[in-house]
Design an enzyme around this catalytic site. Structure first.
Site, PDB file in Angstrom:
ATOM      1  N   GLU A  61     -15.292   3.857   4.584  1.00 40.55           N
ATOM      2  CA  GLU A  61     -13.491   4.205   4.006  1.00 40.55           C
ATOM      3  C   GLU A  61     -14.055   5.047   3.205  1.00 40.55           C
ATOM      4  O   GLU A  61     -14.915   5.335   2.467  1.00 40.55           O
ATOM      5  CB  GLU A  61     -13.478   2.908   3.727  1.00 40.55           C
ATOM      6  CG  GLU A  61     -13.143   1.466   4.503  1.00 40.55           C
ATOM      7  CD  GLU A  61     -12.553   0.509   3.908  1.00 40.55           C
ATOM      8  OE1 GLU A  61     -11.819   0.156   2.995  1.00 40.55           O
ATOM      9  OE2 GLU A  61     -13.628  -0.358   4.244  1.00 40.55           O
ATOM     10  N   HIS A  68     -13.703  -1.848   7.032  1.00 37.94           N
ATOM     11  CA  HIS A  68     -13.263  -2.886   7.270  1.00 37.94           C
ATOM     12  C   HIS A  68     -13.028  -3.212   8.115  1.00 37.94           C
ATOM     13  O   HIS A  68     -13.528  -3.139   9.049  1.00 37.94           O
ATOM     14  CB  HIS A  68     -11.829  -1.556   7.018  1.00 37.94           C
ATOM     15  CG  HIS A  68     -10.421  -2.839   7.177  1.00 37.94           C
ATOM     16  ND1 HIS A  68     -10.018  -2.767   8.910  1.00 37.94           N
ATOM     17  CD2 HIS A  68      -9.281  -3.203   6.259  1.00 37.94           C
ATOM     18  CE1 HIS A  68      -8.316  -3.362   8.569  1.00 37.94           C
ATOM     19  NE2 HIS A  68      -8.335  -3.660   6.948  1.00 37.94           N
ATOM     20  N   ASP A  71     -12.556   6.487   7.372  1.00 39.05           N
ATOM     21  CA  ASP A  71     -11.253   6.047   7.464  1.00 39.05           C
ATOM     22  C   ASP A  71     -10.550   6.634   5.994  1.00 39.05           C
ATOM     23  O   ASP A  71     -11.377   6.021   4.790  1.00 39.05           O
ATOM     24  CB  ASP A  71     -11.561   4.450   7.923  1.00 39.05           C
ATOM     25  CG  ASP A  71     -10.211   3.613   7.471  1.00 39.05           C
ATOM     26  OD1 ASP A  71      -9.310   4.481   7.038  1.00 39.05           O
ATOM     27  OD2 ASP A  71     -10.491   2.576   7.992  1.00 39.05           O
ATOM     28  N   LYS A  88       0.421   2.886   5.307  1.00 44.38           N
ATOM     29  CA  LYS A  88       0.125   3.247   3.865  1.00 44.38           C
ATOM     30  C   LYS A  88       0.955   3.895   2.875  1.00 44.38           C
ATOM     31  O   LYS A  88       2.298   3.800   2.752  1.00 44.38           O
ATOM     32  CB  LYS A  88      -1.354   2.521   3.907  1.00 44.38           C
ATOM     33  CG  LYS A  88      -2.283   2.047   4.083  1.00 44.38           C
ATOM     34  CD  LYS A  88      -3.506   1.377   4.189  1.00 44.38           C
ATOM     35  CE  LYS A  88      -4.015   0.485   4.992  1.00 44.38           C
ATOM     36  NZ  LYS A  88      -3.410  -0.684   5.020  1.00 44.38           N
ATOM     37  N   ASN A 129       1.004  -1.130  -0.104  1.00 42.41           N
ATOM     38  CA  ASN A 129       0.182   0.020   0.078  1.00 42.41           C
ATOM     39  C   ASN A 129       0.893   1.197   0.074  1.00 42.41           C
ATOM     40  O   ASN A 129       0.366   2.154   0.209  1.00 42.41           O
ATOM     41  CB  ASN A 129      -0.851   0.358   0.972  1.00 42.41           C
ATOM     42  CG  ASN A 129      -2.038  -1.073   1.970  1.00 42.41           C
ATOM     43  OD1 ASN A 129      -2.252  -1.558   0.333  1.00 42.41           O
ATOM     44  ND2 ASN A 129      -1.676  -2.378   2.056  1.00 42.41           N
ATOM     45  N   HIS A 144      -6.852   4.280   2.934  1.00 45.06           N
ATOM     46  CA  HIS A 144      -6.537   4.274   1.855  1.00 45.06           C
ATOM     47  C   HIS A 144      -6.161   5.596   0.366  1.00 45.06           C
ATOM     48  O   HIS A 144      -6.011   5.714  -0.350  1.00 45.06           O
ATOM     49  CB  HIS A 144      -7.234   3.037   0.646  1.00 45.06           C
ATOM     50  CG  HIS A 144      -6.230   1.666   1.199  1.00 45.06           C
ATOM     51  ND1 HIS A 144      -5.485   0.974   1.102  1.00 45.06           N
ATOM     52  CD2 HIS A 144      -7.071   1.419   2.186  1.00 45.06           C
ATOM     53  CE1 HIS A 144      -5.272  -0.109   1.463  1.00 45.06           C
ATOM     54  NE2 HIS A 144      -6.337   0.324   2.479  1.00 45.06           N
ATOM     55  N   SER A 195     -10.311  -0.526   0.730  1.00 44.37           N
ATOM     56  CA  SER A 195      -9.505  -0.854   0.554  1.00 44.37           C
ATOM     57  C   SER A 195      -8.937  -2.914  -0.660  1.00 44.37           C
ATOM     58  O   SER A 195      -8.110  -2.829  -0.743  1.00 44.37           O
ATOM     59  CB  SER A 195      -8.726  -1.619   1.928  1.00 44.37           C
ATOM     60  OG  SER A 195      -9.530  -3.276   2.372  1.00 44.37           O
TER      61      SER A 195
HETATM   62  C1  LIG Z   1      -9.679   0.847   5.713  1.00 34.50           C
HETATM   63  C2  LIG Z   1      -8.470   0.583   6.452  1.00 34.50           C
HETATM   64  N1  LIG Z   1      -8.910   0.790   7.686  1.00 34.50           N
HETATM   65  C3  LIG Z   1      -8.014   0.330   8.716  1.00 34.50           C
HETATM   66  C4  LIG Z   1      -6.401  -0.429   7.866  1.00 34.50           C
HETATM   67  C5  LIG Z   1      -5.770  -0.573   9.738  1.00 34.50           C
HETATM   68  O1  LIG Z   1      -4.048   0.692   9.211  1.00 34.50           O
HETATM   69  P1  LIG Z   1      -2.932  -0.458  10.375  1.00 34.50           P
HETATM   70  O2  LIG Z   1      -2.740  -1.341   9.155  1.00 34.50           O
HETATM   71  O3  LIG Z   1      -2.066   0.876   9.911  1.00 34.50           O
HETATM   72  O4  LIG Z   1      -3.218  -1.355  11.347  1.00 34.50           O
HETATM   73  C6  LIG Z   1      -6.414  -0.797   6.738  1.00 34.50           C
HETATM   74  C7  LIG Z   1      -5.363  -1.314   6.927  1.00 34.50           C
HETATM   75  O5  LIG Z   1      -5.307  -2.903   6.087  1.00 34.50           O
HETATM   76  C8  LIG Z   1      -7.852  -0.486   6.009  1.00 34.50           C
HETATM   77  O6  LIG Z   1      -7.600  -1.025   4.870  1.00 34.50           O
END
Ligand SMILES: Cc1ncc(COP(=O)(O)O)c(C=O)c1O
Length: 400
Positions: A191, A147, A220, A254, A61, A223, A195
């Site tokens: 999100e 997620h 969130d 990421k 990522n 990405h 993701s």
């Molecule tokens: C949409 C989303 N939120 C949160 C996370 C978690 O983030 P981190 O990798 O910092 O734990 C991810 C990671 O895969 C994600 O894709």
């Protein structure tokens, strides 16, 4: 009365408890193995692998490959030398260091928010926000494909929780209309860039609904950050709705090529409440200075990356047009190629790997049943030649 030898009794008891212990352990391990075997049979078994010998990583990522950038590495080294290899404590004790304050200030300025806090990962930041903020008289409405870090937090959360169909603003509005009088507070959680699908909601339409049916919008930006917005501030910046997002969550792991996360808000009480209530924040050693120093340098670079953002979008468009799956609607660097069958997905991943291209093979339960897929994430250091090669490989696989 017969005499007995204490040593015999102890030995017998020892053997007996050993026997019970062994059969308990066996039962427990059998249960684990039964579950693992079912996963194996269904080609859903997950295992950690060291992937060597590929030339192109199209699964990370790190959308600008900043984890190899000399300034980012220097940022990590400098912070490590100045503040130590670890933060030494949780943030409320002495773990919050000047480098954390500097990073937080930079993020607040970048994302145009007034209040915020750092977390050790995006996963725990989502857990903290969704476990602790919604109360028992509240309702959380979340996108169906949200997620795992959010979905899982909603289980122990005292609020009621409903999902709306993926990106479906009409269904969301109907749910808001139906429920707006029945709860103290409604939270809408989504999100920005999804993701596993690379698509994103119409944030303008989403915030417009707040006028009719007030709610707390939790976004969130894991990405979207770095990739969208004039300054790389994320999808909310791109869609000009930064002010209307009540709670922004983002990871440093990421595009920012580090590790850790942030939660930002317009209102200080949200941050103060989490600081007082979120065990995820209070009871964990704070993120190390090296990661903080790296993230700080990444942000400074990313803010200037207008041209690379354009390049990423045009690569995404080029790839999607080449795939001819459907009209290009979303220009994010995440491109899913849905195969359906998990075994076939693994085989195709391995085939691409044998040509030096590493992509993700994502299977249920990470994605819904029958939607196993290759997850391809582009980065700004590749060009059309690699995409042409990838398209050719995918095409010859389709023909076989
Ligand atoms: C949409 C989303 N939120 C949160 C996370 C978690 O983030 P981190 O990798 O910092 O734990 C991810 C990671 O895969 C994600 O894709």
């Amino acid at each position: 009365m017969g005499s007995f030898d204490l040593k015999d009794v102890l030995y017998h008891n020892f053997n007996f408890s050993n026997h019970i212990q062994n059969s308990l352990t066996k039962k427990f391990i059998n249960r684990l193995n039964q579950d693992l075997n079912v996963r194996r049979e269904n080609h859903l078994y997950r295992e950690i692998k060291l992937y060597n010998g590929y030339q192109h990583n199209l699964v990370s990522n790190d959308y600008f490959q900043l984890r190899f950038h000399p300034k980012v590495i220097a940022g990590a080294k400098t912070a490590c030398e100045k503040y130590g290899s670890g933060s030494g404590a949780s943030p409320l004790l002495s773990g919050f260091l000047p480098c954390h304050q500097e990073l937080l200030d930079e993020i607040l300025n970048w994302k145009q928010k007034s209040f915020g806090m750092l977390f050790n990962s995006g996963f725990v930041a989502n857990q903290a926000v969704l476990k602790h903020l919604p109360g028992k008289n509240d309702l959380v409405l979340a996108d169906r494909l949200i997620h795992h870090s959010i979905a899982q937090a909603l289980l122990p959360c005292p609020a009621k929780f409903k999902r709306y169909s993926h990106l479906d603003m009409i269904e969301l509005e109907a749910l808001l209309q139906k429920n707006c009088k029945n709860y103290d507070t409604i939270f809408v959680v989504t999100e920005s860039v999804f993701s596993m699908d690379g698509d994103y909601p119409d944030l303008k339409a989403l915030v417009a609904m707040k006028k009719k049916y007030p709610f707390i919008l939790v976004l969130d930006e894991a990405h979207g950050t770095g990739v969208f917005g004039e300054n790389g501030g994320g999808l909310a910046e791109e869609m000009n709705v930064l002010d209307e997002v009540d709670i922004t969550i983002g990871t440093l792991g990421k595009a920012l090529a580090s590790m850790g996360a942030y939660v930002l808000a317009n209102n200080p009480s949200i941050i103060n409440y989490l600081t007082n209530q979120a065990g995820e924040y209070i009871y964990s050693t704070f993120l190390p200075p090296s990661q903080v120093g790296a993230a700080l340098e990444s942000i400074k670079l990313i803010r200037t990356f207008g041209e690379r953002r354009k390049k990423l979008r045009s690569l995404s468009k080029y790839f999607q047009e080449g795939l001819k799956q459907k009209p290009v609607e979303f220009e994010s660097p995440i491109i899913p190629i849905v195969i359906g069958d998990p075994q076939e997905t693994l085989e195709l991943r391995n085939q691409l790997l044998s040509h030096g291209i590493l992509v993700g093979a994502v299977r249920p339960p990470t994605v819904p049943a029958d939607s196993s897929r290759l997850r391809i994430s582009l980065h700004s250091k590749i060009d059309e030649t690699l995409i042409d090669e990838l398209l050719k490989l995918l095409d010859s696989w389709k023909k076989n």
